[in-house]
Design a protein around this motif. Sequence first.
Motif, mmCIF file in Angstrom:
data_model
loop_
_atom_site.group_PDB
_atom_site.id
_atom_site.type_symbol
_atom_site.label_atom_id
_atom_site.label_comp_id
_atom_site.label_asym_id
_atom_site.label_seq_id
_atom_site.Cartn_x
_atom_site.Cartn_y
_atom_site.Cartn_z
ATOM 1 N N SER A 12 0.822 -1.219 0.000
ATOM 2 C CA SER A 12 0.000 0.000 0.000
ATOM 3 C C SER A 12 0.853 1.265 0.000
ATOM 4 C CB SER A 12 -0.958 0.005 1.194
ATOM 5 O OG SER A 12 -1.900 -1.046 1.045
ATOM 6 N N THR A 13 1.957 1.263 0.727
ATOM 7 C CA THR A 13 2.835 2.440 0.705
ATOM 8 C C THR A 13 3.548 2.547 -0.638
ATOM 9 O OG1 THR A 13 4.564 1.191 1.865
ATOM 10 C CG2 THR A 13 3.151 2.597 3.203
ATOM 11 N N VAL A 14 3.898 1.428 -1.235
ATOM 12 C CA VAL A 14 4.493 1.455 -2.575
ATOM 13 C C VAL A 14 3.481 1.986 -3.581
ATOM 14 C CG1 VAL A 14 5.322 -0.016 -4.475
ATOM 15 C CG2 VAL A 14 6.232 -0.320 -2.167
ATOM 16 N N ALA A 15 2.242 1.539 -3.498
ATOM 17 C CA ALA A 15 1.194 2.007 -4.409
ATOM 18 C C ALA A 15 1.003 3.519 -4.279
ATOM 19 C CB ALA A 15 -0.121 1.280 -4.142
ATOM 20 N N LEU A 16 0.962 4.031 -3.067
ATOM 21 C CA LEU A 16 0.793 5.461 -2.842
ATOM 22 C C LEU A 16 2.001 6.234 -3.363
ATOM 23 C CD1 LEU A 16 -0.777 7.863 -1.722
ATOM 24 C CD2 LEU A 16 0.203 7.342 0.543
ATOM 25 N N GLY A 17 3.198 5.755 -3.067
ATOM 26 C CA GLY A 17 4.403 6.421 -3.549
ATOM 27 C C GLY A 17 4.494 6.443 -5.066
ATOM 28 N N LEU A 18 4.164 5.338 -5.689
ATOM 29 C CA LEU A 18 4.178 5.245 -7.143
ATOM 30 C C LEU A 18 3.140 6.186 -7.755
ATOM 31 C CD1 LEU A 18 5.393 3.731 -9.579
ATOM 32 C CD2 LEU A 18 3.670 1.965 -9.218
ATOM 33 N N ALA A 19 1.948 6.206 -7.194
ATOM 34 C CA ALA A 19 0.888 7.080 -7.698
ATOM 35 C C ALA A 19 1.258 8.554 -7.539
ATOM 36 C CB ALA A 19 -0.429 6.772 -6.969
ATOM 37 N N ASP A 139 4.941 -6.623 -7.742
ATOM 38 C CA ASP A 139 4.805 -7.624 -6.682
ATOM 39 C C ASP A 139 5.814 -7.289 -5.591
ATOM 40 O OD1 ASP A 139 4.218 -9.882 -5.196
ATOM 41 O OD2 ASP A 139 5.284 -11.260 -6.526
ATOM 42 N N CYS A 140 5.334 -6.798 -4.454
ATOM 43 C CA CYS A 140 6.204 -6.393 -3.350
ATOM 44 C C CYS A 140 6.615 -7.600 -2.526
ATOM 45 C CB CYS A 140 5.489 -5.385 -2.461
ATOM 46 S SG CYS A 140 5.086 -3.857 -3.307
#
Length: 191
Positions: A12-19, A139-140
Amino acid sequence: MVTSSIPAEGKSTVALGLARTYAAAGKSTLLIDADLRKPSQHIYLDLKPDTSLQEFLSGDRTVADGSEFYTSDPKSNLGVILGRDRADVPTDQLLQSDTFKNLLETAKMAMDIIILDTSPLLPVVDARYIAPHADVVVDCVRFGVTEQRDLRAAFGQLTASLRPDTPVVTLLNHDESKHTGYRYDGYYGKE
Protein backbone atom coordinates in the motif's frame (compact mmCIF):
# COMPACT_ATOMS: atom_id res chain seq x y z
CA MET A 1 -1.64 -3.37 -9.97
CA VAL A 2 0.41 -3.46 -6.76
CA THR A 3 0.21 -6.64 -4.70
CA SER A 4 2.25 -8.98 -2.51
CA SER A 5 2.33 -12.62 -1.47
CA ILE A 6 1.42 -12.10 2.18
CA PRO A 7 0.25 -9.16 4.30
CA ALA A 8 2.63 -6.45 5.59
CA GLU A 9 5.03 -6.39 2.65
CA GLY A 10 4.57 -2.66 1.99
CA LYS A 11 2.31 -2.84 -1.04
CA SER A 12 0.00 0.00 0.00
CA THR A 13 2.84 2.44 0.71
CA VAL A 14 4.49 1.45 -2.57
CA ALA A 15 1.19 2.01 -4.41
CA LEU A 16 0.79 5.46 -2.84
CA GLY A 17 4.40 6.42 -3.55
CA LEU A 18 4.18 5.25 -7.14
CA ALA A 19 0.89 7.08 -7.70
CA ARG A 20 2.24 10.31 -6.19
CA THR A 21 5.33 10.06 -8.40
CA TYR A 22 3.23 9.77 -11.56
CA ALA A 23 1.05 12.69 -10.39
CA ALA A 24 4.14 14.81 -9.68
CA ALA A 25 5.39 14.02 -13.20
CA GLY A 26 2.25 15.61 -14.62
CA LYS A 27 0.32 12.44 -15.44
CA SER A 28 -3.37 12.37 -14.57
CA THR A 29 -3.27 9.59 -12.01
CA LEU A 30 -5.87 7.65 -10.05
CA LEU A 31 -5.13 5.43 -7.06
CA ILE A 32 -7.85 2.88 -6.30
CA ASP A 33 -7.79 1.15 -2.92
CA ALA A 34 -9.08 -2.16 -4.27
CA ASP A 35 -8.21 -4.09 -1.11
CA LEU A 36 -11.81 -4.41 0.01
CA ARG A 37 -10.97 -6.72 2.90
CA LYS A 38 -8.50 -4.35 4.57
CA PRO A 39 -8.39 -0.93 2.89
CA SER A 40 -5.64 1.36 4.15
CA GLN A 41 -5.16 4.30 1.78
CA HIS A 42 -7.66 6.43 3.73
CA ILE A 43 -5.44 5.96 6.79
CA TYR A 44 -2.22 6.90 4.96
CA LEU A 45 -3.91 9.97 3.46
CA ASP A 46 -5.63 10.87 6.75
CA LEU A 47 -9.01 11.07 5.03
CA LYS A 48 -12.35 9.88 6.39
CA PRO A 49 -14.61 9.03 3.47
CA ASP A 50 -18.37 8.97 4.02
CA THR A 51 -18.71 6.09 1.57
CA SER A 52 -16.33 3.59 0.03
CA LEU A 53 -15.50 1.62 -3.08
CA GLN A 54 -17.16 -1.41 -1.50
CA GLU A 55 -20.44 0.47 -1.09
CA PHE A 56 -20.27 1.67 -4.68
CA LEU A 57 -19.66 -1.87 -5.96
CA SER A 58 -22.45 -3.20 -3.74
CA GLY A 59 -24.91 -0.92 -5.49
CA ASP A 60 -25.53 1.37 -2.53
CA ARG A 61 -27.97 3.98 -3.88
CA THR A 62 -26.37 6.81 -1.88
CA VAL A 63 -23.23 6.45 -3.99
CA ALA A 64 -25.01 6.89 -7.29
CA ASP A 65 -22.37 8.87 -9.18
CA GLY A 66 -19.25 7.81 -7.27
CA SER A 67 -18.29 11.36 -6.38
CA GLU A 68 -18.61 10.75 -2.64
CA PHE A 69 -15.76 8.27 -2.47
CA TYR A 70 -13.61 9.91 -5.13
CA THR A 71 -11.31 12.53 -3.63
CA SER A 72 -7.93 14.17 -4.07
CA ASP A 73 -4.71 13.50 -2.22
CA PRO A 74 -4.07 16.53 0.00
CA LYS A 75 -0.33 16.44 -0.88
CA SER A 76 -0.48 16.02 -4.67
CA ASN A 77 -2.67 16.17 -7.77
CA LEU A 78 -3.52 12.51 -7.28
CA GLY A 79 -7.12 11.33 -7.55
CA VAL A 80 -8.07 8.61 -5.08
CA ILE A 81 -10.94 6.14 -4.77
CA LEU A 82 -10.96 5.07 -1.15
CA GLY A 83 -12.04 2.17 0.95
CA ARG A 84 -13.20 2.69 4.49
CA ASP A 85 -13.97 -0.39 6.55
CA ARG A 86 -13.34 -4.08 6.18
CA ALA A 87 -15.87 -5.72 3.89
CA ASP A 88 -18.71 -7.50 5.60
CA VAL A 89 -19.85 -9.18 2.37
CA PRO A 90 -18.08 -11.56 -0.05
CA THR A 91 -15.66 -9.38 -1.99
CA ASP A 92 -14.85 -11.72 -4.85
CA GLN A 93 -18.30 -11.16 -6.39
CA LEU A 94 -17.87 -7.38 -6.16
CA LEU A 95 -14.52 -7.49 -7.95
CA GLN A 96 -15.92 -9.70 -10.72
CA SER A 97 -18.93 -7.46 -11.22
CA ASP A 98 -19.78 -5.40 -14.28
CA THR A 99 -19.80 -2.36 -11.99
CA PHE A 100 -16.08 -2.86 -11.21
CA LYS A 101 -15.24 -3.48 -14.87
CA ASN A 102 -17.17 -0.36 -15.92
CA LEU A 103 -15.43 1.71 -13.24
CA LEU A 104 -12.03 0.64 -14.58
CA GLU A 105 -13.04 1.26 -18.21
CA THR A 106 -14.33 4.74 -17.35
CA ALA A 107 -11.15 5.49 -15.41
CA LYS A 108 -8.98 4.33 -18.34
CA MET A 109 -10.70 6.83 -20.62
CA ALA A 110 -10.21 9.71 -18.16
CA MET A 111 -6.76 9.05 -16.66
CA ASP A 112 -3.22 8.48 -17.90
CA ILE A 113 -2.27 6.12 -15.05
CA ILE A 114 -4.39 3.95 -12.73
CA ILE A 115 -2.76 2.28 -9.72
CA LEU A 116 -4.73 -0.56 -8.10
CA ASP A 117 -3.73 -1.30 -4.51
CA THR A 118 -4.93 -4.88 -3.99
CA SER A 119 -5.04 -7.51 -1.28
CA PRO A 120 -2.16 -9.96 -0.86
CA LEU A 121 -2.33 -13.02 -3.11
CA LEU A 122 -2.09 -15.99 -0.74
CA PRO A 123 -4.63 -15.31 2.03
CA VAL A 124 -7.53 -14.33 -0.27
CA VAL A 125 -8.54 -14.61 -3.94
CA ASP A 126 -9.38 -10.96 -4.59
CA ALA A 127 -6.12 -9.92 -6.29
CA ARG A 128 -6.48 -12.80 -8.73
CA TYR A 129 -9.80 -11.36 -9.91
CA ILE A 130 -8.22 -7.93 -10.41
CA ALA A 131 -5.11 -9.27 -12.19
CA PRO A 132 -6.71 -9.70 -15.66
CA HIS A 133 -7.36 -5.93 -15.71
CA ALA A 134 -3.70 -5.02 -15.06
CA ASP A 135 -1.28 -3.84 -17.72
CA VAL A 136 1.70 -4.19 -15.34
CA VAL A 137 1.98 -5.80 -11.89
CA VAL A 138 4.31 -4.72 -9.08
CA ASP A 139 4.80 -7.62 -6.68
CA CYS A 140 6.20 -6.39 -3.35
CA VAL A 141 8.46 -8.74 -1.41
CA ARG A 142 9.54 -7.90 2.12
CA PHE A 143 13.21 -8.62 2.65
CA GLY A 144 13.88 -11.34 5.20
CA VAL A 145 10.17 -12.02 5.84
CA THR A 146 8.62 -13.54 2.74
CA GLU A 147 9.48 -17.21 2.40
CA GLN A 148 10.51 -18.54 -1.00
CA ARG A 149 7.69 -21.08 -1.06
CA ASP A 150 5.14 -18.31 -0.45
CA LEU A 151 6.67 -16.19 -3.19
CA ARG A 152 6.63 -19.12 -5.63
CA ALA A 153 3.03 -20.02 -4.80
CA ALA A 154 1.85 -16.42 -5.11
CA PHE A 155 3.75 -15.88 -8.37
CA GLY A 156 2.17 -19.03 -9.81
CA GLN A 157 -1.32 -17.87 -8.85
CA LEU A 158 -0.62 -14.40 -10.21
CA THR A 159 0.74 -15.48 -13.58
CA ALA A 160 -2.17 -17.91 -14.03
CA SER A 161 -4.56 -14.97 -13.56
CA LEU A 162 -2.85 -12.41 -15.79
CA ARG A 163 -3.37 -11.80 -19.48
CA PRO A 164 -0.52 -13.23 -21.58
CA ASP A 165 2.57 -11.03 -21.77
CA THR A 166 1.60 -8.85 -18.78
CA PRO A 167 4.91 -7.90 -17.14
CA VAL A 168 5.46 -8.56 -13.44
CA VAL A 169 8.01 -6.36 -11.68
CA THR A 170 9.23 -7.69 -8.34
CA LEU A 171 10.15 -5.04 -5.81
CA LEU A 172 12.34 -5.93 -2.82
CA ASN A 173 11.05 -3.86 0.07
CA HIS A 174 12.28 -3.11 3.62
CA ASP A 175 15.90 -4.18 3.19
CA GLU A 176 17.33 -3.63 6.66
CA SER A 177 20.35 -5.86 6.18
CA LYS A 178 22.96 -3.11 5.76
CA HIS A 179 23.91 -0.08 7.75
CA THR A 180 22.13 2.89 6.20
CA GLY A 181 24.61 5.57 7.28
CA TYR A 182 26.74 7.38 4.72
CA ARG A 183 30.47 7.36 5.34
CA TYR A 184 33.22 9.09 3.39
CA ASP A 185 35.97 6.87 4.71
CA GLY A 186 34.55 3.95 2.76
CA TYR A 187 35.69 5.72 -0.39
CA TYR A 188 39.17 6.64 0.77
CA GLY A 189 40.35 4.34 3.48
CA LYS A 190 39.92 0.92 4.93
CA GLU A 191 36.63 0.13 6.61
